[in-house]
Design a protein around this motif. Sequence first.
Motif, short mmCIF file in Angstrom:
data_model
loop_
_atom_site.label_atom_id
_atom_site.label_comp_id
_atom_site.label_asym_id
_atom_site.label_seq_id
_atom_site.Cartn_x
_atom_site.Cartn_y
_atom_site.Cartn_z
N ALA A 15 -7.25 0.64 11.33
CA ALA A 15 -6.38 1.41 10.45
C ALA A 15 -5.10 1.73 11.21
CB ALA A 15 -7.06 2.69 9.99
N VAL A 16 -4.01 1.78 10.48
CA VAL A 16 -2.69 2.04 11.06
C VAL A 16 -1.99 3.09 10.21
CG1 VAL A 16 -0.47 1.02 11.71
CG2 VAL A 16 -2.56 -0.34 11.91
N ARG A 17 -1.35 4.04 10.85
CA ARG A 17 -0.55 5.00 10.10
C ARG A 17 0.57 4.23 9.40
NH1 ARG A 17 -0.40 10.64 10.77
NH2 ARG A 17 -1.54 10.44 12.76
N GLY B 288 -2.70 4.09 15.47
CA GLY B 288 -3.65 3.03 15.15
C GLY B 288 -5.03 3.46 15.58
N ALA B 289 -6.06 3.02 14.86
CA ALA B 289 -7.43 3.40 15.19
C ALA B 289 -8.37 2.24 14.92
CB ALA B 289 -7.87 4.63 14.40
N THR B 290 -9.44 2.20 15.69
CA THR B 290 -10.46 1.16 15.51
C THR B 290 -11.80 1.71 15.97
OG1 THR B 290 -10.86 -1.20 15.86
CG2 THR B 290 -10.28 0.09 17.80
N GLY B 291 -12.86 0.96 15.70
CA GLY B 291 -14.20 1.40 16.09
C GLY B 291 -15.13 0.22 16.24
N PRO B 292 -16.42 0.48 16.50
CA PRO B 292 -17.38 -0.60 16.73
C PRO B 292 -17.85 -1.23 15.43
CG PRO B 292 -18.49 1.50 16.86
CD PRO B 292 -17.03 1.81 16.66
N VAL B 293 -18.48 -2.39 15.56
CA VAL B 293 -19.03 -3.10 14.40
C VAL B 293 -20.49 -3.45 14.65
CG1 VAL B 293 -16.80 -4.06 13.73
CG2 VAL B 293 -18.29 -5.38 15.25
N VAL B 294 -21.21 -3.62 13.55
CA VAL B 294 -22.61 -4.05 13.61
C VAL B 294 -22.73 -5.31 12.77
CG1 VAL B 294 -23.17 -2.50 11.70
CG2 VAL B 294 -25.00 -3.39 13.14
N ALA C 79 0.82 -1.21 0.00
CA ALA C 79 0.00 0.00 0.00
C ALA C 79 0.86 1.25 0.00
CB ALA C 79 -0.93 0.00 1.21
N THR C 80 0.32 2.32 -0.59
CA THR C 80 1.07 3.57 -0.72
C THR C 80 0.40 4.75 -0.02
OG1 THR C 80 -0.03 4.08 -2.83
CG2 THR C 80 2.03 2.84 -2.94
N GLY C 81 -0.70 4.51 0.70
CA GLY C 81 -1.40 5.59 1.38
C GLY C 81 -0.71 6.05 2.64
N ASP C 82 -1.16 7.19 3.16
CA ASP C 82 -0.65 7.71 4.43
C ASP C 82 -1.15 6.86 5.59
OD1 ASP C 82 0.47 10.05 3.14
OD2 ASP C 82 -1.56 10.86 3.05
N VAL C 83 -2.38 6.38 5.46
CA VAL C 83 -3.02 5.55 6.47
C VAL C 83 -3.46 4.26 5.81
CG1 VAL C 83 -4.93 5.38 8.12
CG2 VAL C 83 -3.82 7.58 7.75
N LEU C 84 -3.27 3.13 6.50
CA LEU C 84 -3.57 1.82 5.93
C LEU C 84 -4.74 1.19 6.69
CD1 LEU C 84 0.13 0.53 5.69
CD2 LEU C 84 -1.12 2.04 4.12
N GLY C 85 -5.89 1.16 6.04
CA GLY C 85 -7.05 0.51 6.62
C GLY C 85 -7.02 -0.97 6.32
N ARG C 86 -7.46 -1.78 7.29
CA ARG C 86 -7.46 -3.23 7.09
C ARG C 86 -8.82 -3.77 7.49
NH1 ARG C 86 -8.61 -8.38 8.22
NH2 ARG C 86 -7.30 -8.99 9.94
N VAL C 87 -9.52 -4.41 6.54
CA VAL C 87 -10.83 -5.01 6.82
C VAL C 87 -10.87 -6.39 6.20
CG1 VAL C 87 -11.97 -2.76 6.93
CG2 VAL C 87 -11.92 -4.02 4.76
N ASP C 88 -11.89 -7.16 6.55
CA ASP C 88 -12.07 -8.48 5.98
C ASP C 88 -12.89 -8.40 4.69
OD1 ASP C 88 -10.68 -9.78 8.03
OD2 ASP C 88 -12.47 -9.82 9.30
N ALA C 89 -12.86 -9.47 3.92
CA ALA C 89 -13.53 -9.47 2.62
C ALA C 89 -15.05 -9.58 2.73
CB ALA C 89 -13.00 -10.62 1.76
N ASP C 90 -15.58 -9.83 3.92
CA ASP C 90 -17.03 -9.83 4.10
C ASP C 90 -17.49 -8.61 4.90
OD1 ASP C 90 -16.00 -10.60 6.53
OD2 ASP C 90 -17.49 -12.16 6.90
N CYS C 91 -16.60 -7.62 5.04
CA CYS C 91 -16.93 -6.41 5.78
C CYS C 91 -17.59 -5.37 4.87
CB CYS C 91 -15.68 -5.79 6.40
SG CYS C 91 -15.04 -6.71 7.81
#
Length: 292
Positions: free
Chosen positions: A160-162, A117-123, A83-95
């Motif tokens: 997500a991680v810087r 690093g950052a995270t949040g809630p899920v539904v 990845a080449t972004g400033d921030v790297l988000g990581r999710v699963d393929a069913d998200c």
Amino acid sequence: MLNVSIIIPAWNEEERIADCLMNATRQTVAPHEVIVVDNKSTDRTCEIVEQFQREHPEAPVTLLHQNDEQGLIPTRNFGLNAATGDVLGRVDADCMLKPDWVEIVAGIFTEDPQAMGATGPVVYYDMPGKKAGLTGDDWIRRHTYRADDDQVLLFGSNMAVRATAWHAIAGEVCRDKEDVMHEDIDVSLHLLSHGFKTVYSQRMICGISARRMDTSFKSFHRYMQRFKNTFDAHPDHWREHHTERRLYAMYPWLHALYPVYQKYLAAKDVNPAEQIWFSEQIKLAKKDFASL
């Protein structure tokens, strides 16, 4: 504002990958790139991603292949390193990312230079009572999903991680050849070992599947053991709360309800992954149309 890459490790995800990509690319702020990293899929995952690329040439979707090793961790690492972004988000393929997810994540890291690093809630999009479920998940993550005197742990389906922080720990994260750890908690603890700040945002919301609750108790128990295994592998870190205790309490009724609700969705011919942010996507589409 910082830009955001989205990395999606994928193995045999033909059922949900198209919905995942639609939600990842139709955002209030466009992602810098969306990288799908295929890991030796034997179904139509790659074909569906390639079809999505043809049908949406404006979307910054890239398909990469990690064929050297089977497993989530090497596939995740491959995508994060590419990845080449400033921030790297990581999710699963069913998200299914909420339509303002990229905007929220970009804002978190732009407004707080110390956030690594950052995270949040899920539904759970394939379960009833979504509003109550989101409230409950938010409470658990704010109050129990912590380590080292209330430091935030990242959740792999919504994190997500810087980029600079990832490259600082990329060579240190555990490979977990035995596949007995929580890879997201491992990343979190490596970040904390460097003194990096991790943050939690109630607005950083992602829809996920409750399909793990459709496994046997033996399988679920092995999955819960990953919490202990991960902290055992990092003896310099500790936790006051055991999140898995609450998950054990939730398992019986979620395990019973999940297959029943799936039959209901099938009878109504509802694709829950497609419907989760439907009203918000309609508003976004109308806004885009009005700006033409």
